[in-house]
Design an enzyme around this catalytic site. Sequence first.
Site, short mmCIF file in Angstrom:
data_model
loop_
_atom_site.label_atom_id
_atom_site.label_comp_id
_atom_site.label_asym_id
_atom_site.label_seq_id
_atom_site.Cartn_x
_atom_site.Cartn_y
_atom_site.Cartn_z
N TYR A 28 42.58 44.94 61.57
CA TYR A 28 42.44 46.00 62.57
C TYR A 28 43.47 47.09 62.35
CZ TYR A 28 46.52 44.37 65.24
OH TYR A 28 47.79 44.03 65.62
N LYS B 291 47.56 43.45 58.61
CA LYS B 291 47.27 43.63 60.04
C LYS B 291 45.99 42.87 60.40
CE LYS B 291 47.80 47.44 63.40
NZ LYS B 291 48.77 46.83 64.29
N GLU C 267 60.58 41.27 63.46
CA GLU C 267 59.97 42.37 64.21
C GLU C 267 59.56 41.83 65.58
OE1 GLU C 267 56.11 43.62 62.71
OE2 GLU C 267 55.61 41.57 62.13
N LEU D 191 55.16 43.64 59.68
CA LEU D 191 54.16 44.68 59.44
C LEU D 191 54.87 46.00 59.16
CD1 LEU D 191 51.03 45.32 59.65
CD2 LEU D 191 51.61 46.28 61.88
N1 PLP Z 1 54.60 45.11 64.17
C1 PLP Z 1 53.53 44.51 64.74
C2 PLP Z 1 53.40 43.02 64.67
C3 PLP Z 1 52.55 45.29 65.39
O1 PLP Z 1 51.47 44.69 65.94
C4 PLP Z 1 52.71 46.70 65.45
C5 PLP Z 1 51.74 47.53 66.12
O2 PLP Z 1 50.86 47.10 66.79
C6 PLP Z 1 53.86 47.26 64.87
C7 PLP Z 1 54.77 46.45 64.22
C8 PLP Z 1 54.07 48.76 64.92
O3 PLP Z 1 53.18 49.41 64.06
P1 PLP Z 1 52.76 50.93 64.30
O4 PLP Z 1 54.02 51.74 64.33
O5 PLP Z 1 51.92 51.26 63.13
O6 PLP Z 1 52.02 50.97 65.61
#
Ligand code: PLP
Length: 280
Positions: free
Chosen positions: A33, A147, A180, A204
């Site tokens: 996603y 993701k 994270e 991620l």
């Molecule tokens: N880490 C995880 C596990 C996430 O699910 C998300 C966003 O949903 C992020 C980091 C942050 O990513 P982004 O800045 O692309 O929204």
Amino acid sequence: MPAIAYVNGKFSPIADAVVSVEDRGFQLGDGIYEVLRTHGGRLHATPEHMRRLFRSLDAIKLKHPFTAAGLEKIILEAVKRAGFGDSLVYLQITRGATKRTKEFPKGIEPTLVITVRELQLPAPALRERGVAIMTADDIRWQRCDIKTVCLLPNVLASNKAIAAGCFEALFVEKDGTVNECASANIFIVASGVVATPALGTRLLGGITREEVIALARKNNVPMEERRVTLDELLAADEVFLTGTTAEILPVVKVNDRHIATGKPGPVTKRLHDLYRASIA
Ligand code: PLP
């Protein structure tokens, strides 16, 4: 205007949108996603989100007919139909619907689902006062850089954090390495130097994370991507998290420990001001 859904070629109100009970996303979590947003009605960081989306598809070997331009066109149409001031766009692609089997099925089309809802940003009071987060053992799989829709560990950790009155859960390895949050990346500031865990398979690559790193570098704010430990984080001058909807959000408490004075710090504020200016 209702929130809008798009499923395999058809737009509808979300409540009327359906996928098969045999969809591999539902049965096996066999899908990926993306979450995008609009700023002032325009889609934000589309090429970056598309790059990550196609990387996720490749990583799980999902064969598909999609192109970035084609997906963007559908997203823009959905955003237009929904008609919100600013939108949150959720896009999911699964390997498709068929008899449940572990083997990659042949001869089926992937399922494409897009939903558009009104964007809800964190309440201004959260940004002014900062948020509390709670640590969680990182029991996730070894490919957190993909993701995927397999988010059960994130769901469980988030709910434990919410039950404790916290905004987010912070995944930490047994050896104290910080990875994270359940839906955001994490940064610390110590002696004027900003640091965030380096990319790898345990986190991620957030689009907002990349934007913040680029903004820091451009504005001569010392910035490091490296291993960050929980001890370091607890002793930091500032901590903040980043994500598409959170933007840059100060963290002032971790478990029962205040970060520094327990108030949002100047570097976090500066980076958020720079971020806002960059998207204005
Ligand atoms: N880490 C995880 C596990 C996430 O699910 C998300 C966003 O949903 C992020 C980091 C942050 O990513 P982004 O800045 O692309 O929204």
